[in-house]
Write a protein that holds these residues in place. Structure first.
Motif, short mmCIF file in Angstrom:
data_model
loop_
_atom_site.label_atom_id
_atom_site.label_comp_id
_atom_site.label_asym_id
_atom_site.label_seq_id
_atom_site.Cartn_x
_atom_site.Cartn_y
_atom_site.Cartn_z
N LYS A 163 8.94 -26.12 62.84
CA LYS A 163 8.51 -24.97 62.04
C LYS A 163 8.80 -25.20 60.56
N ASN A 164 9.95 -25.79 60.24
CA ASN A 164 10.29 -26.07 58.84
C ASN A 164 9.28 -27.02 58.20
N ILE A 165 8.91 -28.05 58.96
CA ILE A 165 7.92 -29.00 58.46
C ILE A 165 6.59 -28.30 58.22
N GLU A 166 6.20 -27.46 59.16
CA GLU A 166 4.93 -26.73 59.03
C GLU A 166 4.92 -25.85 57.79
N ILE A 167 6.04 -25.21 57.50
CA ILE A 167 6.12 -24.30 56.34
C ILE A 167 5.88 -25.06 55.04
N PHE A 168 6.53 -26.21 54.88
CA PHE A 168 6.35 -26.96 53.63
C PHE A 168 4.98 -27.61 53.55
N GLU A 169 4.41 -27.97 54.70
CA GLU A 169 3.04 -28.48 54.69
C GLU A 169 2.07 -27.39 54.28
N GLU A 170 2.30 -26.18 54.75
CA GLU A 170 1.45 -25.05 54.36
C GLU A 170 1.58 -24.76 52.86
N MET A 171 2.80 -24.82 52.35
CA MET A 171 3.00 -24.61 50.92
C MET A 171 2.28 -25.69 50.10
N GLY A 172 2.28 -26.91 50.64
CA GLY A 172 1.55 -27.99 49.98
C GLY A 172 0.05 -27.78 50.00
N GLY A 173 -0.42 -26.98 50.96
CA GLY A 173 -1.85 -26.65 51.01
C GLY A 173 -2.19 -25.44 50.15
N TYR A 174 -1.28 -24.46 50.09
CA TYR A 174 -1.54 -23.25 49.30
C TYR A 174 -1.49 -23.52 47.80
N ALA A 175 -0.53 -24.34 47.35
CA ALA A 175 -0.30 -24.52 45.91
C ALA A 175 -1.55 -25.01 45.16
N PRO A 176 -2.25 -26.06 45.62
CA PRO A 176 -3.46 -26.48 44.89
C PRO A 176 -4.54 -25.40 44.88
N THR A 177 -4.61 -24.63 45.97
CA THR A 177 -5.60 -23.55 46.02
C THR A 177 -5.32 -22.51 44.95
N PHE A 178 -4.05 -22.12 44.82
CA PHE A 178 -3.71 -21.16 43.76
C PHE A 178 -3.82 -21.80 42.38
N GLY A 179 -3.69 -23.11 42.31
CA GLY A 179 -3.95 -23.79 41.05
C GLY A 179 -5.40 -23.63 40.64
N MET A 180 -6.31 -23.73 41.60
CA MET A 180 -7.73 -23.51 41.32
C MET A 180 -8.00 -22.06 40.95
N ILE A 181 -7.30 -21.14 41.63
CA ILE A 181 -7.45 -19.73 41.27
C ILE A 181 -6.99 -19.50 39.84
N GLY A 182 -5.88 -20.14 39.45
CA GLY A 182 -5.40 -20.03 38.07
C GLY A 182 -6.42 -20.57 37.09
N ALA A 183 -7.10 -21.66 37.47
CA ALA A 183 -8.13 -22.22 36.60
C ALA A 183 -9.28 -21.25 36.43
N VAL A 184 -9.68 -20.63 37.54
CA VAL A 184 -10.76 -19.64 37.47
C VAL A 184 -10.34 -18.45 36.61
N MET A 185 -9.10 -18.00 36.78
CA MET A 185 -8.61 -16.89 35.96
C MET A 185 -8.63 -17.24 34.48
N GLY A 186 -8.31 -18.51 34.18
CA GLY A 186 -8.37 -18.97 32.79
C GLY A 186 -9.79 -18.93 32.26
N LEU A 187 -10.75 -19.34 33.09
CA LEU A 187 -12.15 -19.30 32.67
C LEU A 187 -12.64 -17.87 32.48
#
Length: 265
Positions: A146-170
């Protein structure tokens, strides 16, 4: 067990990675202000934390972050001790019977081997014994998975929110196109949010998940060795046969100064 040296090495590598990521910008601009964007940080890290809180319970998240201590505290396990304990159990069971293991089980240092030996004395059916040991291993390691899964999920969410931040900037750019300063701020938020998202995922979250997986793999190998050996004892295999099997399994994994450590029967 090694703590400070191993932990310092990991911190050094992490700091070096951050420096390698942002040093070109700092050298070029002579300022930290170009890589510091609180709005972008809030979008990426805040969004990632909120998303992971929705996906998992608070207790699971606490356990996951608590498990980080295993990364910074390196336990140098001596497999020869484990092998010696297994062979001692095999000799006693062969000479005095399996029930005689009750006299020495409390002196076993490895917790999983200790519980497995107790199961051996309590369960006469080998098939049921194997099922019990497999279940015991599963329950021991389910939190680690479960611990491994949590950090893998965080590794998947972070770039997505990075793209959201880019869109917010635009969006900010389109809203304040007549204001040069706000325009530059929006562009900075867009690019820095992407860097924060991809950088945190590939430099922090995913490497942590991989490190935890490597630690778990070593733990699973140790438990598989114990289960296999306990089943051999239950099947009344001699300590010589068990010793030969341990040599084959551990010869690749137990090395001291470049030499394989043999386990005598």
């Amino acid at each position: 067990m090694r703590t400070s040296k191993y932990g310092c090495e990991l911190l050094f590598v992490l700091i070096a990675g951050v420096i390698a990521l942002f040093a070109p910008v700092i050298v070029k601009t002579k300022s930290l202000s170009y890589i510091i964007a609180p709005h972008a940080f809030l979008i990426v890290i805040g969004g990632t934390i909120c998303a992971i809180c929705i996906s998992f319970s608070i207790k699971e998240l606490i356990n996951a972050f608590y498990s980080l201590k295993s990364i910074f505290i390196f336990q140098n396990k001596d497999m020869t001790i484990l092998a010696d304990d297994i062979l001692e159990l095999a000799k006693i069971a062969r000479a005095k019977g399996i029930l005689a293991l009750n006299e020495v089980v409390n002196y076993i240092s490895n917790p999983f081997l200790q519980r497995a030996a107790r199961n051996l004395t309590e369960e006469n059916n080998v098939k049921n014994l194997e099922e019990n040991l497999r279940l015991m291993s599963f329950y021991d390691n389910r939190n680690d998975f479960k611990n491994i899964e949590i950090f893998e999920e965080m590794g998947g969410y972070a770039p997505t929110f990075g793209m959201i931040g880019a869109v917010m900037g635009l969006i900010q750019i389109s809203a304040v196109s007549s204001d040069p300063k706000a325009l530059l701020g929006g562009i900075a938020t867009a690019f820095i949010a992407t860097v924060y998202g991809v950088g945190s995922a590939n430099l922090i979250f995913l490497p942590i998940a991989k490190k935890l997986k490597n630690i778990l793999d070593e733990k699973l190998l140790e438990q598989e060795i114990i289960i296999s050996s306990i089943l051999d004892i239950a099947n009344e295999q001699s300590s010589i046969v068990i010793s030969e099997k341990l040599n084959k399994i551990l010869s690749v994994n137990t090395i001291s100064e470049g030499k394989v450590i043999p386990f005598a029967a």
